[in-house]
Design an enzyme around this catalytic site. Structure first.
Site, mmCIF file in Angstrom:
data_model
loop_
_atom_site.group_PDB
_atom_site.id
_atom_site.type_symbol
_atom_site.label_atom_id
_atom_site.label_comp_id
_atom_site.label_asym_id
_atom_site.label_seq_id
_atom_site.Cartn_x
_atom_site.Cartn_y
_atom_site.Cartn_z
ATOM 1 N N LYS A 78 -16.121 -32.319 -14.870
ATOM 2 C CA LYS A 78 -16.563 -31.368 -15.906
ATOM 3 C C LYS A 78 -17.395 -30.275 -15.248
ATOM 4 O O LYS A 78 -18.240 -30.567 -14.386
ATOM 5 C CB LYS A 78 -17.391 -32.121 -16.964
ATOM 6 C CG LYS A 78 -17.817 -31.264 -18.148
ATOM 7 C CD LYS A 78 -18.549 -32.098 -19.206
ATOM 8 C CE LYS A 78 -18.898 -31.278 -20.440
ATOM 9 N NZ LYS A 78 -19.600 -32.065 -21.472
ATOM 10 N N SER A 158 -17.780 -31.589 -26.386
ATOM 11 C CA SER A 158 -17.670 -30.487 -25.459
ATOM 12 C C SER A 158 -16.785 -30.772 -24.248
ATOM 13 O O SER A 158 -16.356 -29.841 -23.573
ATOM 14 C CB SER A 158 -19.061 -30.073 -24.973
ATOM 15 O OG SER A 158 -19.650 -31.106 -24.208
ATOM 16 N N SER A 182 -19.937 -35.848 -26.985
ATOM 17 C CA SER A 182 -19.014 -35.028 -26.188
ATOM 18 C C SER A 182 -18.086 -35.763 -25.232
ATOM 19 O O SER A 182 -17.197 -35.147 -24.665
ATOM 20 C CB SER A 182 -19.802 -33.998 -25.388
ATOM 21 O OG SER A 182 -20.124 -32.931 -26.221
HETATM 22 N N1 GLN Z 1 -20.868 -31.652 -30.603
HETATM 23 C C1 GLN Z 1 -22.241 -31.906 -30.305
HETATM 24 C C2 GLN Z 1 -22.989 -30.612 -30.167
HETATM 25 O O1 GLN Z 1 -22.406 -29.615 -30.321
HETATM 26 C C3 GLN Z 1 -22.365 -32.766 -29.089
HETATM 27 C C4 GLN Z 1 -22.271 -32.013 -27.823
HETATM 28 C C5 GLN Z 1 -22.438 -32.911 -26.632
HETATM 29 O O2 GLN Z 1 -22.416 -34.131 -26.735
HETATM 30 N N2 GLN Z 1 -22.649 -32.286 -25.483
HETATM 31 O O3 GLN Z 1 -24.148 -30.585 -29.928
#
Ligand code: GLN
Length: 492
Positions: A78, A158, A182
């Protein structure tokens, strides 16, 4: 060319050692497939020449039987993990020219064990999002499509690039991070296995920070066994991370198998009342039956404060983000836009470098931390967080694992939720309580919905009990009837 769709990490590891194919052949096959899969937009940066050279080195070691545990196995990382000498952008314009001079602890550990970096994978900008549509390099497409429609679906976020790449066999495994879901949500959307370890299990050092009290690294893989193999080499104490845990690390692969007879799974009463799609509710019922068939007891449990998890998360995470992102000012970090005076330089740099969603989070964060609102929002959210944590501790007094769906719906269409942040945030309703409590959880592909796209079940266990996640998880893997292989519609 090798048939990469048939290859998971454990198979690759065995085949390389047996000499069925070489690491060079393998890396070449991935590069070829990646080049034919540009449409999915999974990779931000490729590391082709280095990868081929490293593969040749690995082949020499394998030939001499002098191999390391993960020798010659390619991996996608990532684009939030700093990789020495390889661009690390967090999918933000702010970091488009950032090439770290140091290696994150996680990537260092994996490369030290012989893994080969094939490229950096897209994500939502600074890991903020649930659809991978906020990357400055454009959205990632889900390799899965509905049988009845030609619309592109989001891969989740994400870590959408990591999940889509593993699902489309553009790397056998990938790293990802999970602050509020995410890893698990994109895994669920793409038919892959996503593990969020216990907070502190894997070092955060060298990972671009989002919300430091929630961020945790983990793997996205094709199988539960691969997930266990990855955790074995990712986990461990790191003196460079002040919240790194000294809990004993294990060989998690050994946990898989063994009887679960007499163990108990909890079903949270409150989650049954949420707005969850019918297909996913039915799939949840099926999964409960699979556990009954394996001799596991099923028990209804209460998590009374979980209904406050989403609002608490969307106060705490932006608060920490607004503080963490203060460093991108064009002086300490970030692509500078010159200004007349210093303040002007800051404003122009931050105005040009951050996308909409990141700006929204920074504004929410500074608001809830401001003098007049700190007690009303931030402090209150911290208290709620403590109660959510306590609910789980109480529940684990009588159950060994908790089973829920990972997401309330399956993958949605590109563009469907971008203009409605609240709708987008509601996607995380089943995953954020886990982060607030610092618990480990895994998402496992559990079936296809009526349109033929993947659903995932989430298992949650006690702090540092990842072994049980793998044990319970393999039941779902063995019991489901669907195959988790998207069709290659995107290939050139
Ligand atoms: N979807 C969540 C957010 O937007 C989680 C993001 C994540 O876990 N990095 O904050």
């Amino acid at each position: 060319m090798l048939d990469l769709k048939k290859l998971d990490l454990v198979t690759i590891r065995n085949s390389l050692r047996k000499g069925d194919f070489t690491s060079e052949e393998l890396v070449g096959s991935y590069i070829d497939r990646i080049n034919n899969s540009k449409k999915l937009n999974t990779y931000n940066t490729l590391n082709i020449e280095n990868a081929i050279n490293l593969a040749k080195e690995s082949d020499k070691r394998i030939l001499k039987k002098n191999y390391r545990p993960m020798e010659g196995i390619p991996i996608g990382i990532k684009d939030l993990f700093c990789t020495k000498g390889v661009k690390t952008t967090a999918s933000s314009k702010m970091l488009e020219n950032f090439t770290p001079t140091y290696e994150s602890t996680i990537t260092e550990k994996l490369f030290y064990q012989g893994m080969i970096l094939i490229g950096k994978l897209s994500n939502d900008e600074f890991a903020m999002g649930s659809s991978n549509e906020t990357s400055y390099l454009g959205p990632v497409l889900n390799p899965w499509k509905k049988e009845t429609s030609d619309q592109y679906l989001v891969p989740g976020g994400s870590s959408g690039g990591s999940a889509a790449a593993v699902s489309a066999s553009l790397c056998p495994v990938a790293t990802a991070t999970d602050t509020g879901g995410s890893i698990r949500q994109p895994a669920s959307f793409t038919g892959t296995v996503g593990l969020k370890p216990t907070y502190g299990r894997c070092s955060r050092w060298g990972i671009v920070a989002f919300a430091s009290s929630l961020d945790q690294a983990g793997p996205i893989t094709k199988t539960v066994a691969d997930s266990a193999a990855m955790l074995t080499h990712m986990a461990g104490y790191d003196e460079k991370d002040s919240t790194s845990s000294t809990a004993k690390n294990e060989n998690y692969e050994e946990a898989i198998g063994g009887s679960l007879k007499g163990k108990t799974i909890g079903i949270p009463h409150e989650f049954e009342r949420l707005d969850i799609s019918l297909d996913i509710q039915n799939n949840w019922e099926s999964a409960i039956q699979w556990y009954k068939d394996a001799g596991v007891n099923i028990k209804s449990i209460k998590l009374p404060h979980s209904k406050y998890a989403l609002p608490a998360y969307y106060i705490i995470a932006p608060a920490e983000a607004s503080s963490n992102l203060a460093r991108y000012d064009g002086v300490k970090y970030g692509s500078r836009v010159e200004g007349e005076v210093l303040d002007d330089l800051y404003k122009k740099t931050r105005g040009a470098g951050f996308g909409e969603e990141v700006k929204r989070r920074i504004m929410m964060g500074t608001y809830v931390l401001s003098a007049g609102y700190y007690d009303a929002y931030y402090l209150k959210a911290q208290k709620v967080r403590r109660l959510i944590h306590q609910d789980f501790v109480d529940a684990f007094g009588s159950v060994d694992a908790i089973l829920t769906p990972t997401t309330p719906t399956t993958a949605f269409e590109i563009g469907e939720n971008v203009s409605d942040p609240l709708k987008m945030y509601s996607n995380d309703i089943l995953t954020v309580p886990v982060n607030l409590a610092g618990l480990p959880a895994i998402s496992i592909p559990s079936g296809l919905d009526k349109d033929g796209i993947p659903m995932g079940m989430q298992l949650i266990t006690k702090h540092f009990d990842e072994n049980s996640l793998f044990q319970f998880g393999s039941i779902i893997e063995m019991s489901r009837s669907d195959m988790f292989q998207p069709k290659d519609w995107w290939m050139n």
